[in-house]
Design a protein around this motif. Structure first.
Motif, short mmCIF file in Angstrom:
data_model
loop_
_atom_site.label_atom_id
_atom_site.label_comp_id
_atom_site.label_asym_id
_atom_site.label_seq_id
_atom_site.Cartn_x
_atom_site.Cartn_y
_atom_site.Cartn_z
N PRO A 106 -20.50 68.48 -33.29
CA PRO A 106 -20.32 69.93 -33.14
C PRO A 106 -20.74 70.47 -31.78
O PRO A 106 -20.15 71.45 -31.30
CB PRO A 106 -21.20 70.51 -34.27
CG PRO A 106 -21.29 69.43 -35.28
CD PRO A 106 -21.28 68.15 -34.50
N GLN A 107 -21.74 69.86 -31.16
CA GLN A 107 -22.23 70.42 -29.90
C GLN A 107 -21.41 69.99 -28.69
O GLN A 107 -21.60 70.53 -27.61
CB GLN A 107 -23.70 70.06 -29.67
CG GLN A 107 -23.99 68.58 -29.49
CD GLN A 107 -24.39 67.91 -30.78
OE1 GLN A 107 -23.88 68.26 -31.84
NE2 GLN A 107 -25.30 66.96 -30.71
N ARG A 108 -20.48 69.03 -28.84
CA ARG A 108 -19.78 68.58 -27.63
C ARG A 108 -18.31 68.23 -27.85
O ARG A 108 -17.69 67.61 -27.00
CB ARG A 108 -20.51 67.40 -26.99
CG ARG A 108 -20.70 66.18 -27.86
CD ARG A 108 -21.51 65.10 -27.14
NE ARG A 108 -22.88 65.50 -26.92
CZ ARG A 108 -23.40 65.79 -25.72
NH1 ARG A 108 -22.66 65.71 -24.64
NH2 ARG A 108 -24.67 66.15 -25.61
N TRP A 109 -17.72 68.69 -28.92
CA TRP A 109 -16.31 68.41 -29.19
C TRP A 109 -15.39 68.98 -28.10
O TRP A 109 -14.29 68.47 -27.87
CB TRP A 109 -15.90 69.01 -30.53
CG TRP A 109 -16.05 70.52 -30.56
CD1 TRP A 109 -17.14 71.21 -30.95
CD2 TRP A 109 -15.08 71.48 -30.12
NE1 TRP A 109 -16.94 72.57 -30.80
CE2 TRP A 109 -15.69 72.76 -30.28
CE3 TRP A 109 -13.79 71.41 -29.60
CZ2 TRP A 109 -15.03 73.94 -29.95
CZ3 TRP A 109 -13.13 72.58 -29.27
CH2 TRP A 109 -13.75 73.84 -29.45
N PHE A 110 -15.83 70.03 -27.43
CA PHE A 110 -14.99 70.76 -26.46
C PHE A 110 -15.02 70.14 -25.07
O PHE A 110 -14.32 70.62 -24.17
CB PHE A 110 -15.48 72.21 -26.34
CG PHE A 110 -16.85 72.33 -25.75
CD1 PHE A 110 -17.03 72.42 -24.38
CD2 PHE A 110 -17.98 72.32 -26.56
CE1 PHE A 110 -18.30 72.50 -23.83
CE2 PHE A 110 -19.25 72.41 -26.01
CZ PHE A 110 -19.41 72.49 -24.65
N GLN A 111 -15.81 69.09 -24.86
CA GLN A 111 -16.01 68.57 -23.51
C GLN A 111 -14.74 67.90 -22.97
O GLN A 111 -14.45 66.74 -23.28
CB GLN A 111 -17.16 67.56 -23.50
CG GLN A 111 -18.53 68.19 -23.37
CD GLN A 111 -19.58 67.16 -23.08
OE1 GLN A 111 -20.18 66.61 -23.99
NE2 GLN A 111 -19.80 66.87 -21.81
#
Length: 648
Positions: free
Chosen positions: A292-297
């Motif tokens: 959840p904390q880095r899916w957008f990277q």
């Protein structure tokens, strides 16, 4: 030798000058488009329509600027004629449709100021025992696709790292599990999401300090590289470089970095064109950790950050070794003024091993020639990674591009043994799986503009009358006639390559002249077809795209990549399914690295490489390097030379 461009064309295509950048700002201020609140995201020379350039038409040098008012978020795409001081066009961007202009430098430091004042973030840090805010670095990251409640805003998603001292490598201590959303225009923290509390890795990674890494290795003696008579190339005021039959114009752009124009090679007394323009038009680094904390990277170092603007000043003996010619790069600062990057471009020759060699058993001859290559390169740093971009030109006509990736892997807290989306590189320290995918834009001009692409692959021939013993094999050749047909994936099992030929020019044996693109054939984008990154980086789903030339089609993910919902660039263009057989075409070649980090990549990563090769194929009438002189004391046949008669 004859030039391949009309007189004056090289001056038209030369790198933007400091004087033009200053004149551009003056014109924008005079027109009231730029104010004291304006930040210049990008300033670059517009590539003029090739068709008009080749007719010898007198054309103005036009400058394109991406502007943002950081008090309102209003952005503009503006074209200026710096010579006349006039504004040619100006358009306000619609963030929901156009996306946003690239990240400006103000955003990097500003987010830390904003986040350090937010009570929610302070509480999340305190929960982890982190109360000294002076040690907490806030790392702004491009936001990718916005959620509905973020629409229309200029967002950075931010992670936190601990830097214990000014000399400490903060990447060694990620505060994982907390993501902060910041509106960099309004200065608001929109949300602080504390997903998971993972221990902050404690081991340092201060490779740059001798006290940490230990004494230097002993026993390495100096290597001296010298050219006592100087280099074999010349370069003029427009960046036109002549070397060993090669001619090319070296330029630089704030977005693309190195840009090569008018690449040609001598064949006797005739200078024959190969490429009209070549550049690395985009690069994206998609990360493969879906937590959840880095899916957008997913970072577009071209369209979101403008990697040319992060060029390093190179140092002799460190970045380049030998007899070096340096060129400065001129780019625009965020204030719109000219900024000179000293010694940004390195040009030199280097030995490249054996060019050709044979010791003949029948006639007793033994001939060897050394190869050398011309190298044109620059290095840039975007955040944690450093990339070197190297163009090589060989004596046999080979063109090679190589990217050298190094720097610091992006780090995370490692959740536990067996976690499939990252590697533990130090105790409790993870490095997520990721890719580095590049798009080379190759505006081909093989002996002119009537070009076409054939896909060539090895093919087994079934046993039969033409192959009675089953030993025969041949080549399968397929012409790619339209943009829908010319979307191809490499296949190393068949040796798949792409031949770019001229449909109107034949060699002395009656075959089309051409060049072959040899792909490395490494993995393409590994994200799901319905993912946001797939829509934004569709160009990374094929190794080859061939499009009909249009002067405005320069970037494979579109002009404005930052905060764009996707679908721009190549997927939009090829929907027209234009013909690409025997016309003016552009090749877009995807290549790169899929990086599953190693322990050995920490704390600083040894160089890893990716690239591609272009070679002449039927372009010349014979080996074009037969005229390369031998060394003064080249090898003679050995004493037992005539004792060996085996054929091969």
């Amino acid at each position: 030798m004859t030039n391949t461009l009309p007189a004056g064309a090289n001056a038209l295509l030369a790198t933007l000058t400091a004087e033009e950048i200053v004149a551009n700002r003056a014109a924008l201020e005079a027109a009231g488009i730029a104010t004291s609140n304006t930040h210049y995201s990008y300033v670059g020379l517009i590539a003029p329509d090739k068709r008009r350039v080749l007719t010898g038409e007198s054309l103005p040098r036009l400058v394109r600027s991406f502007l943002i008012d950081m008090t309102t978020g209003v952005s503009h795409d503006v074209v200026v004629d710096p010579a006349s001081g006039s504004v040619v066009s100006s358009r306000e961007l619609d963030p929901a449709v156009d996306g946003a202009v690239p990240v400006v430098l103000r955003e990097f430091g500003y987010v830390e100021e904003v986040v350090h004042k937010d009570e929610r973030w302070i509480a999340a840090m305190a929960k982890r025992g982190l109360t000294d805010l002076s040690q907490l670095r806030v790392n702004p990251l491009s936001a990718g696709v916005l959620a509905d409640h973020e629409s229309g805003r200029r967002i950075q998603r931010c992670f936190t790292f601990v830097q214990r001292t000014p000399d400490d490598l903060g990447w060694a201590h990620p505060v994982d599990g907390v993501t902060v959303m910041v509106d960099v225009v309004t200065g608001e923290v929109l949300d602080v999401i504390d997903y998971v509390d993972l221990p902050v890795p404690q081991e340092d990674g201060n490779y740059h300090l001798e006290s940490w890494r230990g004494p230097d290795r002993e026993g390495l003696k100096p290597i001296a590289i010298s050219q006592p008579e100087g280099p074999s190339f010349t370069i003029d005021e427009n960046g036109v470089l002549d070397w060993a039959g090669w001619r090319l114009q070296v330029g630089f752009d704030q977005r693309e970095g190195l840009v090569l124009h008018d690449v040609s090679i001598a064949d006797g007394d005739v200078q024959r064109s190969v490429l009209y323009r070549a550049s690395i038009a985009e690069m994206v680094v998609p990360y493969g950790d879906p937590s959840p904390q880095r899916w957008f990277q997913n970072f577009f170092d071209g369209g979101e950050y403008l990697f040319g603007g992060f060029a390093n000043s190179l140092e002799l003996g460190c970045d380049c070794v030998g007899d070096i010619t340096y060129l400065d790069a001129v780019v625009a600062g965020n204030d719109g003024d000219a900024r000179v990057v000293r010694q940004a471009i390195c040009i030199h020759e280097e030995d490249a091993g054996v060019l050709w060699k044979h010791s003949d058993n029948w006639n007793g001859s033994s001939e060897t020639r050394r190869n050398r290559r011309l190298v044109v390169s620059f290095f840039m740093t975007v955040g944690n990674y450093d990339y070197g971009f190297y163009w090589y030109f060989g004596l046999d006509g080979t063109i090679e591009f190589e990217v050298k990736a190094t720097g610091i892997v992006f780090t995370s807290a490692y959740p536990g043994k067996g976690y499939p989306f990252a590697t533990e590189v130090a105790p409790g320290l993870g490095a997520p799986n990721h890719q580095h995918l590049f798009s080379a834009r190759l505006d081909v001009a093989v002996d002119g503009l009537t070009n076409a692409v054939d896909e060539i692959e090895a093919a087994a021939v079934p046993r039969g009358p033409e192959n009675p013993h089953g030993t025969g094999f041949t080549q399968k050749i397929t012409r790619l006639r339209t943009e829908s047909e010319a979307q191809r994936v490499a296949d190393n099992l068949t040796g798949r390559v792409w031949f770019v030929g001229n449909t109107e020019v034949q060699n002395r044996l009656g075959e089309p002249v051409g060049w072959v693109l040899y792909p490395e054939g490494k993995p393409l984008l590994l994200a799901d077809a319905d993912s946001d990154i797939h829509r934004r980086a569709t160009f990374t789903t094929k190794h080859l795209w061939v499009t009909a030339y249009e002067p405005d089609e320069l970037y494979p993910a579109g002009d404005f990549v930052n905060l764009h919902p996707g679908g721009a660039g190549i997927p939009q263009w090829v929907a027209a399914d234009r013909p690409v057989d025997g016309t003016d075409i552009v090749l877009w070649h995807t290549f790169g690295l899929t990086h599953f980090p190693r322990i050995e990549d920490w704390p600083i990563m040894p160089v890893d490489t990716a690239g591609f090769v272009l070679k002449p194929h039927g372009f010349f009438g014979r080996n074009p390097s037969l005229d390369i002189p031998g060394t003064a004391d080249h090898c003679a046949p050995s004493a037992d030379h005539h004792d060996h008669h085996a054929g091969h």
